[in-house]
Enzyme design. Structure first.
Site, short mmCIF file in Angstrom:
data_model
loop_
_atom_site.label_atom_id
_atom_site.label_comp_id
_atom_site.label_asym_id
_atom_site.label_seq_id
_atom_site.Cartn_x
_atom_site.Cartn_y
_atom_site.Cartn_z
N HIS A 113 0.95 -1.21 -0.15
CA HIS A 113 0.11 0.01 0.03
C HIS A 113 0.70 1.22 0.10
O HIS A 113 0.54 2.48 -0.31
CB HIS A 113 -0.87 -0.13 1.22
CG HIS A 113 -1.97 -1.14 1.27
ND1 HIS A 113 -2.81 -1.22 0.07
CD2 HIS A 113 -2.18 -1.91 2.25
CE1 HIS A 113 -3.49 -2.28 0.46
NE2 HIS A 113 -3.36 -2.82 1.67
N ASP B 118 -2.61 -10.61 -2.32
CA ASP B 118 -3.23 -10.07 -1.13
C ASP B 118 -4.69 -9.71 -1.46
O ASP B 118 -5.24 -9.40 -2.49
CB ASP B 118 -2.43 -9.03 -0.82
CG ASP B 118 -2.79 -8.35 0.65
OD1 ASP B 118 -2.00 -8.71 1.74
OD2 ASP B 118 -4.11 -7.82 0.71
N HIS C 46 -6.19 -7.40 -0.58
CA HIS C 46 -6.45 -5.85 -0.82
C HIS C 46 -5.53 -5.52 -1.98
O HIS C 46 -4.71 -5.94 -2.38
CB HIS C 46 -5.96 -5.05 0.25
CG HIS C 46 -6.56 -5.28 1.70
ND1 HIS C 46 -6.08 -6.24 2.39
CD2 HIS C 46 -7.79 -4.82 2.33
CE1 HIS C 46 -6.85 -6.31 3.76
NE2 HIS C 46 -7.84 -5.48 3.33
N ASP D 257 -4.53 -12.50 3.26
CA ASP D 257 -5.82 -12.59 4.13
C ASP D 257 -6.92 -12.72 3.29
O ASP D 257 -8.08 -12.23 3.62
CB ASP D 257 -5.60 -10.94 4.60
CG ASP D 257 -5.00 -10.07 3.47
OD1 ASP D 257 -4.76 -10.54 2.53
OD2 ASP D 257 -4.86 -8.83 3.66
ZN LIG Z 1 -4.09 -7.10 2.64
#
Ligand SMILES: [Zn+2]
Length: 307
Positions: free
Chosen positions: A126, A163, A165, A244
């Site tokens: 991120h 991931d 995200h 995740d």
């Molecule tokens: Zn994540």
């Protein structure tokens, strides 16, 4: 040894508070599981070096690196964003997380191992050129990919971000660099609420709804990512390896299991074998249910190590 396993004591000292899901316990869970699965002794263990400032500067602004160094507290916690803070050990952990990813590239490029896994914290995908967010400070996988391009003279590298995200920081860093392909699967709409409409010739974003399970995930990966990776012919592959999306991980709402992470790893290994002399560097991102994380990383590493 087929696979390097890179870590550093500072990764365990970066601690954002007992309530925070991105905790040192994550790395202990991975370590435990590697021992329980009899994988630990089958890996080449290396301690991560500190990344050089010049290596970070390939993907981060000088002013941002200065800002992070200045923000390092002598005691307590200093918040960089609502989810991301620094304790007195975080700065060293962040430098060594990026340094571990660089080391993995060097080991693989020198042919000492076929591939490597970096069990680092804080995670990175991120983090943008000039912003910490979502538990991330330096973008470790981007630092590694840029190192492969700049220091080893590769012309094309690909990052597979599985991931749950979106890898928004990695996308932002490589948006204007067609030498680096990013393939990111992610729950959408969900944090960080972007990526669904920013694809380009070398940014392959695959938004998937909450509730996505292995069969749907594999179909999307096969249809939308594999042809793009094959056509790109990357000379080295990177995993932004977040776990995740596991069905036991309540950070998000995917239903992946260990067998799905094995399958993803096999797809990446296939592309690497066909185009990249097998070269893969996998860098830990998310994964917050400790048991599921440990099992998933062990399955991923067992596959990488061809054990
Ligand atoms: Zn994540």
């Amino acid at each position: 040894m087929h696979t390097a396993y890179i870590t550093h004591p500072s990764y365990l000292l970066h601690d954002m508070g007992d309530w925070h899901p991105e905790s040192p316990a994550r790395l202990r869970a991975i370590d435990d599981r590697l021992h329980a699965a009899h994988l630990f002794d089958c890996l080449m263990h290396r301690e991560a070096p500190r990344a050089h400032r010049s290596q970070l500067l390939r993907v981060h602004d000088a002013a941002y690196i200065d800002f992070v160094e200045a923000a390092s507290p002598s005691e307590g916690l200093h918040a960089l964003d609502p989810d991301t803070s620094m304790n007195p050990h975080t700065l060293e952990a962040a430098f060594h997380a990026a340094g571990g990813a660089v080391m993995a590239v060097d080991l693989v490029m020198r042919g000492e191992v076929a591939n490597g896994f970096v069990a680092c914290r804080p995670p990175g995908h991120h983090a943008t050129r000039n912003q910490a967010m979502g538990f991330c400070i330096f973008n470790n996988v981007a630092v590694a990919a840029a190192h492969a391009l700049a220091a080893h003279g590769l012309a094309r590298v690909a990052i597979v971000d599985f991931d749950v995200h979106h890898g928004n920081g990695t996308e932002a860093i490589f948006r204007d660099d067609p030498r680096a392909m990013l393939c990111s699967t992610f729950q959408h709409p969900y944090y960080p609420f972007c990526g669904a409409d920013t694809a380009s010739e070398h940014i392959v974003n695959v938004p998937l709804p909450a509730g996505t399970t292995g069969s749907t995930y594999r179909e999307a990966f096969t249809a939308q990512i594999m042809p793009r990776l094959e056509a790109f012919r990357p000379q080295m592959l990177f995993c932004s390896a977040g776990f995740d999306g596991h069905r036991e991980d309540d950070m998000a709402q995917f239903g992946l299991v260990e067998a799905d992470y094995v399958w993803i790893t096999e797809q990446v290994m296939g592309v690497a074998a066909r185009h990249a002399e097998g070269r893969i560097v996998s860098v830990l991102e998310g994964g917050y249910d400790l048991s599921a994380l440990g099992r998933s990383v062990a399955a991923h590493i067992k596959t990488l190590a061809e054990l």
